[in-house]
Design an enzyme around this catalytic site. Structure first.
Site, mmCIF file in Angstrom:
data_model
loop_
_atom_site.group_PDB
_atom_site.id
_atom_site.type_symbol
_atom_site.label_atom_id
_atom_site.label_comp_id
_atom_site.label_asym_id
_atom_site.label_seq_id
_atom_site.Cartn_x
_atom_site.Cartn_y
_atom_site.Cartn_z
ATOM 1 N N PRO A 26 0.850 -1.188 0.000
ATOM 2 C CA PRO A 26 0.000 0.000 0.000
ATOM 3 C C PRO A 26 0.890 1.244 0.000
ATOM 4 O O PRO A 26 1.902 1.283 0.703
ATOM 5 C CB PRO A 26 -0.816 -0.118 1.281
ATOM 6 C CG PRO A 26 -0.217 -1.217 2.062
ATOM 7 C CD PRO A 26 0.720 -1.981 1.204
ATOM 8 N N HIS A 27 0.523 2.219 -0.805
ATOM 9 C CA HIS A 27 1.396 3.380 -0.944
ATOM 10 C C HIS A 27 0.617 4.617 -1.353
ATOM 11 O O HIS A 27 -0.494 4.521 -1.881
ATOM 12 C CB HIS A 27 2.493 3.105 -1.976
ATOM 13 C CG HIS A 27 1.954 2.740 -3.326
ATOM 14 N ND1 HIS A 27 1.556 1.459 -3.634
ATOM 15 C CD2 HIS A 27 1.728 3.477 -4.433
ATOM 16 C CE1 HIS A 27 1.120 1.425 -4.884
ATOM 17 N NE2 HIS A 27 1.202 2.641 -5.392
ATOM 18 N N ALA A 28 1.248 5.768 -1.105
ATOM 19 C CA ALA A 28 0.662 7.042 -1.512
ATOM 20 C C ALA A 28 1.770 8.074 -1.638
ATOM 21 O O ALA A 28 2.766 8.033 -0.913
ATOM 22 C CB ALA A 28 -0.367 7.517 -0.489
#
Length: 161
Positions: A74-76
């Site tokens: 998960p990344h942003a």
């Protein structure tokens, strides 16, 4: 064309950002727990926690970040983040993060990076999976009981490569 040096996960991941077999192993619970670790360590401002959660949820809504082999990333990219930082969870039984290969996710590496550095973000994303294709590294992770032990496994893995 200039090539970037391999990413050193152990430089971006600190033991305080590591969860070992958390009580909540569903996707939202793991992500919330990892972001909370980042807030507790001071890597993420508490008033930015909700924004970070919303950005990761929006990214997950576009498609699962579970890339197969038991790994989810998960990344942003966020305007209020000034350097790449990571958090990691080793799950006990594994959970359905809707991976491309239908295998339960046991390894979650959450990444936040500066919105202004898309090349760095992409480089970090593409550097991570190679670690999780190494069966010896996965066996080392699976026996770890503390964040320090997991961090040490990343350090040893990077020394071999």
């Amino acid at each position: 064309m200039v090539t970037q040096a391999p990413l050193r996960i152990c430089d971006l991941l600190v033991p305080e950002h590591i969860m070992v077999r958390p009580a909540q192993e569903h996707r939202a619970g793991v992500i919330a727990g990892l972001l909370s670790r980042m807030v507790e360590s001071g890597s993420l401002a508490a008033d930015r926690l909700d924004s970070a959660q919303q950005a990761i949820a929006a990214r997950e809504a576009r498609g699962s970040t579970a890339i197969g082999g038991g790994l989810a990333i998960p990344h942003a990219r966020l305007s209020f983040v000034h350097e790449v930082s990571m958090a990691f969870a080793l799950l006990g039984e594994g959970h359905d993060f809707h991976p491309i290969d239908a295998s339960p996710v046991r390894y979650v590496l959450l990444m936040l990076s500066p919105e202004s550095q898309p090349a760095t973000h992409l480089h970090a994303l593409t550097s991570v999976p190679r670690f999780f294709r190494d069966s010896m590294f996965l066996r080392q992770l699976d026996v770890c009981r503390t964040g320090i032990a997991i961090h040490d496994a990343f350090v040893l893995m990077q020394a071999r490569h």
